[in-house]
Design an enzyme around this catalytic site. Sequence first.
Site, short mmCIF file in Angstrom:
data_model
loop_
_atom_site.label_atom_id
_atom_site.label_comp_id
_atom_site.label_asym_id
_atom_site.label_seq_id
_atom_site.Cartn_x
_atom_site.Cartn_y
_atom_site.Cartn_z
N HIS A 122 0.82 -1.20 0.00
CA HIS A 122 0.00 0.00 0.00
C HIS A 122 0.86 1.26 0.00
O HIS A 122 1.99 1.27 0.50
CB HIS A 122 -0.94 0.00 1.19
CG HIS A 122 -2.02 -1.01 1.09
ND1 HIS A 122 -3.08 -1.05 1.97
CD2 HIS A 122 -2.25 -2.02 0.21
CE1 HIS A 122 -3.89 -2.03 1.64
NE2 HIS A 122 -3.40 -2.64 0.58
N GLU A 135 0.60 4.02 1.70
CA GLU A 135 0.96 4.49 3.04
C GLU A 135 2.11 3.66 3.61
O GLU A 135 3.03 4.21 4.22
CB GLU A 135 -0.26 4.37 3.99
CG GLU A 135 -1.49 5.09 3.52
CD GLU A 135 -2.46 4.22 2.72
OE1 GLU A 135 -3.68 4.40 2.88
OE2 GLU A 135 -1.99 3.35 1.94
N CYS A 164 -6.52 1.54 5.10
CA CYS A 164 -7.08 0.28 5.60
C CYS A 164 -6.60 0.06 7.04
O CYS A 164 -5.74 0.80 7.53
CB CYS A 164 -6.65 -0.88 4.70
SG CYS A 164 -4.91 -1.34 4.89
N CYS A 222 -2.75 -0.40 7.38
CA CYS A 222 -2.05 0.87 7.26
C CYS A 222 -2.30 1.75 8.48
O CYS A 222 -1.40 2.43 8.95
CB CYS A 222 -2.46 1.59 5.98
SG CYS A 222 -1.85 0.80 4.48
#
Length: 154
Positions: free
Chosen positions: A77, A79, A105, A108
């Site tokens: 991801h 992040e 999410c 993260c």
Amino acid sequence: MDKWDERFMELTRHVGGWASCFRRKVGAVIVREKRVMTTGYNGAPSGIPSCMEKGECLREKLNIASGTRAELCYGVHAEQNAIIQAAKYGINITGATLYCTHQPCVICAKMIINAGIRRVVYDEGYPDEFSMQLFREAGTVIEKYSDLQDRKEK
């Protein structure tokens, strides 16, 4: 919202354009004291061919619903990549703001909280209420960009 939120969100969208994911182009920018510390976008780990290079999305192939089974994906991801870059290069992101194109999410969210990031500004929603609960419990400020724009106009 101030002009800096606008500038950093614009940069975040640009960084998201570099993503190598079929489903979502996600960008993240970590900022501290009006300075860009790191950036990240979603894509395969270094040295592993991306979904774009493979010509297929593993999640689509396995019919995995959005917001579920995040571990079944080649992509890291945005992040996560931004936080990993900070760690890799010894950049202090404690107290920073993370701008991202999509609501983080839960995985993260946990990383953001443990990294000491104090504020998250996101553009688009994501079907993960648990991540929002964790942010509230941790005292992390989480703001939807459109809400900031609405407040600016009033």
